[in-house]
Design a protein around this motif. Structure first.
Motif, PDB file in Angstrom:
ATOM      1  N   LEU A  58       0.771  -1.066  -0.153  1.00  0.00           N
ATOM      2  CA  LEU A  58       0.166  -0.290  -0.223  1.00  0.00           C
ATOM      3  C   LEU A  58       0.866   1.207   0.136  1.00  0.00           C
ATOM      4  N   SER A  59       1.533   1.553   1.048  1.00  0.00           N
ATOM      5  CA  SER A  59       3.230   2.264   1.405  1.00  0.00           C
ATOM      6  C   SER A  59       3.236   2.599  -0.616  1.00  0.00           C
ATOM      7  N   LEU A  93      -7.758  11.002 -12.967  1.00  0.00           N
ATOM      8  CA  LEU A  93      -8.366   9.343 -12.574  1.00  0.00           C
ATOM      9  C   LEU A  93      -8.333   7.820 -12.776  1.00  0.00           C
ATOM     10  N   GLY A  94      -7.437   7.855 -14.127  1.00  0.00           N
ATOM     11  CA  GLY A  94      -6.943   6.415 -14.544  1.00  0.00           C
ATOM     12  C   GLY A  94      -6.435   6.272 -13.976  1.00  0.00           C
ATOM     13  N   VAL A  95      -5.054   6.715 -13.610  1.00  0.00           N
ATOM     14  CA  VAL A  95      -3.888   6.744 -12.900  1.00  0.00           C
ATOM     15  C   VAL A  95      -4.372   6.155 -11.015  1.00  0.00           C
ATOM     16  N   ILE A  96      -5.153   6.750 -11.271  1.00  0.00           N
ATOM     17  CA  ILE A  96      -5.104   6.466  -9.662  1.00  0.00           C
ATOM     18  C   ILE A  96      -6.081   5.688  -8.777  1.00  0.00           C
ATOM     19  N   VAL A  97      -7.193   4.924 -10.568  1.00  0.00           N
ATOM     20  CA  VAL A  97      -7.669   3.534  -9.972  1.00  0.00           C
ATOM     21  C   VAL A  97      -6.889   2.929 -10.597  1.00  0.00           C
ATOM     22  N   GLY A  98      -6.018   3.002 -11.432  1.00  0.00           N
ATOM     23  CA  GLY A  98      -5.036   1.483 -12.081  1.00  0.00           C
ATOM     24  C   GLY A  98      -3.912   1.170 -10.908  1.00  0.00           C
ATOM     25  N   VAL A  99      -3.778   2.420 -10.396  1.00  0.00           N
ATOM     26  CA  VAL A  99      -2.573   2.726  -9.355  1.00  0.00           C
ATOM     27  C   VAL A  99      -2.920   1.171  -8.373  1.00  0.00           C
ATOM     28  N   THR A 127      -3.438  -3.646  -4.710  1.00  0.00           N
ATOM     29  CA  THR A 127      -4.699  -4.462  -3.666  1.00  0.00           C
ATOM     30  C   THR A 127      -3.830  -5.866  -4.616  1.00  0.00           C
ATOM     31  N   VAL A 128      -3.918  -6.216  -5.786  1.00  0.00           N
ATOM     32  CA  VAL A 128      -3.973  -7.808  -5.975  1.00  0.00           C
ATOM     33  C   VAL A 128      -2.260  -8.219  -6.408  1.00  0.00           C
ATOM     34  N   ILE A 156      -1.164 -11.465  -3.061  1.00  0.00           N
ATOM     35  CA  ILE A 156      -0.488 -12.471  -3.993  1.00  0.00           C
ATOM     36  C   ILE A 156       0.816 -11.874  -2.967  1.00  0.00           C
ATOM     37  N   LYS A 157       0.629 -11.569  -3.161  1.00  0.00           N
ATOM     38  CA  LYS A 157       2.208 -11.703  -1.835  1.00  0.00           C
ATOM     39  C   LYS A 157       1.864 -12.210  -0.599  1.00  0.00           C
ATOM     40  N   THR A 158       1.104 -11.585  -0.398  1.00  0.00           N
ATOM     41  CA  THR A 158       0.437 -12.662   1.475  1.00  0.00           C
ATOM     42  C   THR A 158       0.120 -14.248   0.881  1.00  0.00           C
ATOM     43  N   ARG A 159      -0.202 -14.101   0.157  1.00  0.00           N
ATOM     44  CA  ARG A 159      -0.968 -15.456  -0.274  1.00  0.00           C
ATOM     45  C   ARG A 159       0.309 -16.411  -0.626  1.00  0.00           C
ATOM     46  N   ARG A 160       1.701 -15.902  -1.894  1.00  0.00           N
ATOM     47  CA  ARG A 160       2.145 -16.914  -1.596  1.00  0.00           C
ATOM     48  C   ARG A 160       3.057 -16.629  -0.592  1.00  0.00           C
TER      49      ARG A 160
END
Length: 330
Positions: A255-256, A300-306, A311-312, A316-320
């Motif tokens: 997140l950071s 708006l596109g950059v914010i949503v995309g980032v 998040t994804v 993935i990192k925590t699941r692995r």
């Protein structure tokens, strides 16, 4: 966007009505907020924000609506990072679970009042001096750098700020909570309880975060009404998000990084905006610099995309990591 005074009064009155309903109806019987209840309230506040944004679109056009949604998403995502600190504060003050909702509600009201004052000052400064954008850009770029440097350090011990230390010196504070009461009388002497102290802690700590987030949203819109309402919706929904996410916060390991990218992007956008409206005599002789402008659709596109990528990647990192620990112990 020309916002009449009566609309400001209606907006503030509606916000106060929501707060009063939350305080006297939802919180009339202190209880531990469970996952299902928190989910319903998060969806309720998200729906309110979406409806408000659609209303802005209908009455003021798509550009203003895009600015509101971009500002709302930015403030909300930055507020999620605040939740780490709120968890630490709640733990440090040992706030009973059944009273945490009240603490967050009053703390958010304090934060909203202070942010309102900050927004008013920021709007006046921007209207008078275009070079303020340079200052805001520096704040955002420095904050983005600090977020990357401080990655993984959210579990630091909470330290009281100067406002709380002053409060403890001026007023006597009890050692124990007395329900939801903020002031009690013991042996004829008036004492404040830790409930008041932790409420002030939440509110004043949020103001420190606002020093970063307010410049960020001014990089997306110059309209004070949109800045204020985006902040209001983000803060009101933040309380329930606190109970909904809980331990899930620790799964947002990147997140950071995502927030630092967003802040750096808006910082660069502010520099371009400042150059476009330049009045500083030592830059291009005080004339505007012909630089490209970043539209609200791109922002708006950059914010949503980032946020989506962050998040994804975090999940993935925590699941692995969880799978690797499981396979190691098996």
């Amino acid at each position: 966007m020309n916002v009449p005074v009566w609309l400001w009064f209606v907006t503030v009155a509606a916000l106060l009505a929501v707060i009063l309903v939350d305080l006297f109806v939802v919180d009339s019987h202190p209880h531990r907020v469970k996952f299902a209840e928190a989910t319903r309230w998060v969806l309720f506040y998200l729906a309110l924000a979406v409806l408000f944004g659609l209303g802005v679109w209908y009455f003021a056009g798509g550009t203003s609506a895009g600015e509101f949604f971009a500002g709302y998403l930015t403030e909300y995502s930055l507020s999620v990072d605040n939740l780490f600190i709120f968890v630490i504060i709640m733990t440090a003050f040992r706030v009973p679970e059944e009273h945490q909702h009240r603490v967050l509600l009053v703390g958010v009201v304090i934060a909203l009042v202070m942010r309102g004052a900050f927004i008013a000052v920021g709007a006046a400064a921007i209207a008078e001096f275009s070079w303020v954008f340079y200052l805001f850009a520096v704040v955002l770029l420095v904050t983005a750098y600090r977020l990357v440097r401080s990655h993984g350090e959210s579990d630091k011990e909470y330290k009281e700020n100067s406002a709380l230390r002053l409060l403890r010196r001026v007023l006597p504070v009890t050692d124990e909570y007395h329900g939801t009461r903020t002031v009690v009388r013991i042996d004829g002497k008036r004492w404040v309880t830790p409930m008041l102290v932790v409420m002030i802690a939440i509110g004043t700590t949020d103001l420190l975060f606002a020093l970063d987030s307010i410049p960020a949203i001014f990089g997306l819109t110059k309209e004070p009404y949109l800045v204020f309402t985006a902040n209001a919706f983000a803060l009101m929904g933040l309380r329930q998000l606190y109970f909904l996410l809980g331990s899930l916060l620790k799964r947002l390991v990147y997140l950071s990084y995502g927030l630092s990218v967003i802040l750096a992007f808006i910082g660069v956008k502010l520099v371009l905006e400042a150059l476009h409206e330049n009045e500083l005599p030592f830059i291009n002789g005080g004339d505007a610099v012909p630089v490209p402008q970043v539209g609200i659709a791109v922002s708006l596109g950059v914010i949503v995309g980032v946020l989506a990528i962050t998040t994804v990647a975090s999940l993935i990192k925590t699941r692995r990591d969880a799978n690797s620990v499981t396979s190691t112990t098996a």
